[in-house]
Design an enzyme around this catalytic site. Structure first.
Site, PDB file in Angstrom:
ATOM      1  N   ASP A  31      -6.465 -34.641   8.296  1.00  0.00           N
ATOM      2  CA  ASP A  31      -7.373 -34.865   9.045  1.00  0.00           C
ATOM      3  C   ASP A  31      -8.241 -36.117   8.108  1.00  0.00           C
ATOM      4  OD1 ASP A  31     -10.519 -34.017  10.806  1.00  0.00           O
ATOM      5  OD2 ASP A  31      -9.652 -32.267  10.667  1.00  0.00           O
ATOM      6  N   GLY A  61      -8.392 -40.585  16.463  1.00  0.00           N
ATOM      7  CA  GLY A  61      -8.122 -41.605  17.408  1.00  0.00           C
ATOM      8  C   GLY A  61      -8.992 -43.146  16.661  1.00  0.00           C
ATOM      9  N   ASP A  65     -11.318 -33.251  19.355  1.00  0.00           N
ATOM     10  CA  ASP A  65     -11.443 -32.035  19.395  1.00  0.00           C
ATOM     11  C   ASP A  65     -11.562 -31.707  21.445  1.00  0.00           C
ATOM     12  OD1 ASP A  65     -11.264 -32.065  17.316  1.00  0.00           O
ATOM     13  OD2 ASP A  65     -11.728 -30.165  16.822  1.00  0.00           O
TER      14      ASP A  65
HETATM   15  C1  GAL Z   1     -10.845 -30.663  12.905  1.00  0.00           C
HETATM   16  C2  GAL Z   1     -10.106 -30.943  13.545  1.00  0.00           C
HETATM   17  C3  GAL Z   1      -9.612 -29.527  14.545  1.00  0.00           C
HETATM   18  C4  GAL Z   1      -9.488 -28.971  13.237  1.00  0.00           C
HETATM   19  C5  GAL Z   1     -10.730 -28.450  11.910  1.00  0.00           C
HETATM   20  C6  GAL Z   1     -10.465 -28.132  10.894  1.00  0.00           C
HETATM   21  O1  GAL Z   1     -11.309 -32.557  12.932  1.00  0.00           O
HETATM   22  O2  GAL Z   1      -9.895 -32.144  14.805  1.00  0.00           O
HETATM   23  O3  GAL Z   1      -8.504 -29.755  14.925  1.00  0.00           O
HETATM   24  O4  GAL Z   1      -8.186 -28.820  12.454  1.00  0.00           O
HETATM   25  O5  GAL Z   1     -11.163 -29.798  12.143  1.00  0.00           O
HETATM   26  O6  GAL Z   1     -12.126 -27.552  10.441  1.00  0.00           O
END
Ligand code: GAL
Length: 659
Positions: free
Chosen positions: A398, A438, A459
């Site tokens: 992430d 992205g 998301d």
């Molecule tokens: C977001 C990500 C999600 C999930 C989440 C977990 O940044 O886009 O898919 O992984 O973190 O905290």
């Protein structure tokens, strides 16, 4: 006659323009995130007031709200004053309002907060069939987001505009059941690095017991005849065409799988399940094991589904005293420690692997993950090794809490290039999925830094719109040109079946049945990773049917890996197409609008000539041979997914395989 005509024309010209107060419409049709819409008052039933200015008429709603009004092209203008109602009484109230005409954004407010003066919207509605008023969240959740559409009026002529709720279609199963005779599914190519542990479960449907065999396996690999798992370590690089057979009492199926032992892995998009959208912070070893079990018991594994991925919330929270998530985040040597819900990571991946499946894990390059758990910052090398030692086959990396050390794209690339090269040094094949939404046009450099897939946007579960945003992004940025073997654009998970509800409960996906068909079809056309993130342990027959259509999945797994592009758009209908390894072409006829529409796939747009056989992939039925075009009626928000095969060649003109 001419007199009558003239009279009619005069009448039409004289058609009076009337004004309708939007609050006089049926407000029970409004869908919203909290409470009920109120006529001429705020959502909390107080007098309408924005930034100290009172209004006597209007609609009080709460984010996220959707109000649909059928105009059928007879309206002239929409006018309103809008903003956060004064009775929201919180700094956390923040909203963004939008006015859409037939799915196109006609107007969007700035981010508006409590006490801010009302903003005026005044848009022409010529030819608009459906007007949508959206009260969206301003980026900090929907708490206190009291949205007012004050003094909202529509000027129109003829029949009065009508508020409506789009009819919810029934979940109709189109996928025919797999036959009891053996059928080998999955991709025709598989990449692995020589010398690393190899595990490939031959996906095959058909009645059990089944026997498997493989001819031409590279040295170092063997197949388990009872369960079809190919394992071992390939000794030498090379391309190995392997003839795989699966037989049961009813018959025999054979198929060639090209095993490419070189530097590249994930030659076709990864297919699997991820814990995030259903379990969030409730994920545990128990849930992961149950999900691996379900991958097998539902039969998904027989259709090529492989990965079982833990998302955020398996590590510990720095500084926390919580008995489950607290305690030291690393041991004395700096090695990561999982939280109390994950007693033994190696035992967990062993369990997942024992079923022929692969295991995925998640972390962030920052000091903490998005949910506040220990991240990899300054421990990257150690953590990459830990993930490999634990036996993971995929890492989702992430961005949260990471602070770029250089400006621009260089700063964005850095943490991924580091992790990409560290993963390559491990004694395992570990797929790297970049998750930074992205930024910096990641599709242009995701592969170069060692990623096999990269999230292309925000998301999907947080309201990033399936149609408006995803379709538009992939078209506008021509994302198809950045995808290929070992390089996939990732528009986020499949939000199907039961997803997270409040406090660890589950609730049905926000997508309607047609939208679910659209999501799976579009993801397959885009050559996107197919990662279900609904509750795999409770799959209803409809959801299962969406995940087990081998002809549809074959589009996603096609080894040519040429992602679809938009080839035409008429109003709210779009046609997307991609060429396939066997010379055929997959074509999606999409209807993003609120009414059924006829969609035309023109050969000229797709780049074809002559007569082509058309096969409906969801129904797995030939529908006929066509010249110049194929047209289909497509329901609202739905899709018709077809494969075109030249009637002259019967599709035997195979394209040269890649990889
Ligand atoms: C977001 C990500 C999600 C999930 C989440 C977990 O940044 O886009 O898919 O992984 O973190 O905290």
């Amino acid at each position: 006659m001419s007199l009558i005509c003239a009279a009619l024309m005069t009448l039409a010209a004289m058609q009076v323009t009337k004004s309708l107060s939007v609050s006089d419409l049926d407000l029970s049709t409004i869908k919203q995130g909290w409470g009920k819409a109120v006529k001429d008052r705020s959502v909390t039933d107080t007098p309408l007031s924005i930034g100290g200015r009172p209004f006597s008429k209007g609609v009080g709603t709460h984010a996220k709200s959707v109000f649909k009004i059928r105009l059928d092209g007879r309206a002239v203008r929409f006018h309103a004053w809008c903003g956060v109602d004064d009775n929201a009484r919180s700094e956390r109230a923040s909203v963004v309002l939008r006015v859409l005409g037939d799915g196109n954004v006609l107007w969007q407010s700035p981010r508006m907060t409590w006490k801010q003066a009302a903003v005026q919207v005044d848009v022409p509605l010529k030819n608009v069939k459906i007007l949508t008023l959206e009260g969206g969240d301003g980026g900090d959740g929907i708490d206190y987001d009291h949205v007012d559409w004050a003094d909202a009026t529509i000027t129109y002529s003829g029949k009065v505009p009508l508020a409506f709720v789009p009819p919810l279609e029934r979940p109709i199963i189109l996928t025919p059941p797999a036959p009891p005779t053996p059928r080998i599914n999955g991709p025709s190519v598989y990449g692995a690095r020589p010398g690393h542990p190899f595990l490939y479960q031959v996906p095959a449907t058909g009645r059990r017991p089944m026997r498997f065999s493989a001819k031409g396996l590279p040295k170092g690999l063997s197949i388990n005849p009872e369960n079809g798992q190919i394992s071992g370590r390939i000794e030498k690089p090379g391309t190995y065409p392997v003839k795989i057979s699966a037989s049961n009492r009813l018959g025999l199926a054979t198929r060639t799988l090209r095993i490419v032992a070189g530097g590249e892995i994930a030659l076709t998009p990864q297919m699997g399940w991820n814990s995030w959208y259903v379990w969030l912070g409730h994920v545990s070893d128990k849930i992961m094991r149950a999900s691996a079990d379900a991958m097998v018991s539902t039969g998904l594994v027989n259709h090529g589904w492989q990965y079982v991925d833990i998302d955020d919330c398996w590590a510990r929270v720095p500084g926390s005293k919580d008995p489950v998530n607290g305690g030291p985040t690393r041991d004395a040597s700096g090695n990561l420690l999982p939280n109390a819900k994950f007693p033994d990571m190696k035992a967990l991946t062993d369990y997942i692997h024992s079923k022929g499946l692969k295991a995925g894990i998640y972390t962030s390059p920052g000091p903490t993950t998005c949910a506040g758990f220990e991240g990899a910052f300054r421990h990257e090398e150690q953590d990459a090794k830990t993930f490999a030692d634990w036996g993971f086959d995929l890492l989702k990396y992430d961005w949260c809490s990471y602070k770029a050390e250089a400006p621009g794209v260089e700063g964005l690339k850095k943490p991924y290039a580091l992790m990409g090269s560290l993963l390559k040094q491990q004694d395992r094949d570990i797929v790297l999925n970049l998750c930074q939404y992205g930024m910096g046009e990641v599709w242009k450099w995701g592969k170069e830094v060692g990623g096999q897939s990269w999230r292309t946007a925000d998301d999907l579960g947080n309201g990033y719109n399936l149609f408006r945003d995803s379709f538009a992004l992939y078209d506008r940025q021509h994302l198809e040109s950045y995808s290929g073997p070992g390089a996939f654009n990732d528009p986020d998970y499949l939000l199907l079946g039961q997803v997270a509800g409040p406090n660890g409960t589950t609730q049905p996906t926000q997508f309607t049945p047609n939208e679910q068909y659209t999501q799976v079809s579009m993801w397959c056309l885009l050559a996107a990773p197919l990662i279900l993130s609904g509750d795999i342990t409770h799959l209803d027959p409809f959801t299962l049917s969406l995940l087990t259509n081998d002809e549809v999945l074959a589009i996603d797994q096609d080894s040519l890996v040429k992602a679809a592009r938009k080839v035409s758009q008429v109003g709210e209908t779009q046609v997307w197409a991609r060429p396939l390894e066997d010379g055929g072409t997959a074509v999606g006829l999409f209807n993003l609008g609120d009414d059924e529409a006829t969609v035309n796939a023109m050969w000229a747009d797709v780049g074809l000539k002559g007569r082509h056989k058309v096969r409906d992939l969801w129904r797995q039925k030939d529908v006929g041979t066509y010249s110049e075009r194929f047209s289909a009626k497509v329901p609202r928000h739905g899709v018709v997914l077809v494969k075109l095969t030249s009637a002259a060649s019967s599709g035997r003109a195979r394209r040269r395989p890649t990889g």
